[in-house]
Design a protein around this motif. Structure first.
Motif: not given
Length: 99
Positions: A13-14, A19-21, A49-53, A91-94
């Motif tokens: 969720i983070c 990504v939206v931010l 937390l979002g980037y370490s997800s 996330q891998s694609v992103y």
């Protein structure tokens, strides 16, 4: 394993929020100089937390694979595997293909 799944879902969720931010910050005009979230530490925690997800999801999938191979009957529900796997692919694609 349920606790680790909850941590992974909070991280996912983070990731979506970060990504939206990011895209909102890119499209902001120069007149808007204030932060998007008024509480800066909260924004930093969400982004970190979002980037370490992706690491959390990879560890969860590895742990789930080890548990499913060592157990006689499946311990982990298929739905949880699909959800974490879906987020891991996104996330891998992103991180690999998008700038």
């Amino acid at each position: 394993m349920k606790f680790f799944y909850k941590v992974a879902m909070i991280a996912n969720i983070c990731f979506v929020v970060s990504v939206v931010l990011r895209y909102v910050e890119i499209n902001r005009t120069e007149n808007e100089s204030g932060p998007l979230i008024p509480l800066a530490p909260l924004q930093n925690i969400v982004v970190i937390l979002g980037y370490s997800s992706i690491l959390i999801n990879a560890l969860w999938m590895l742990t789930a694979l080890i548990w499913s191979l060592s157990a006689a009957k499946p311990v982990i529900a298929q739905r949880t595997m699909w959800v974490i796997g879906f987020f891991l692919i996104i996330q891998s694609v992103y991180f690999i293909f998008l700038p």
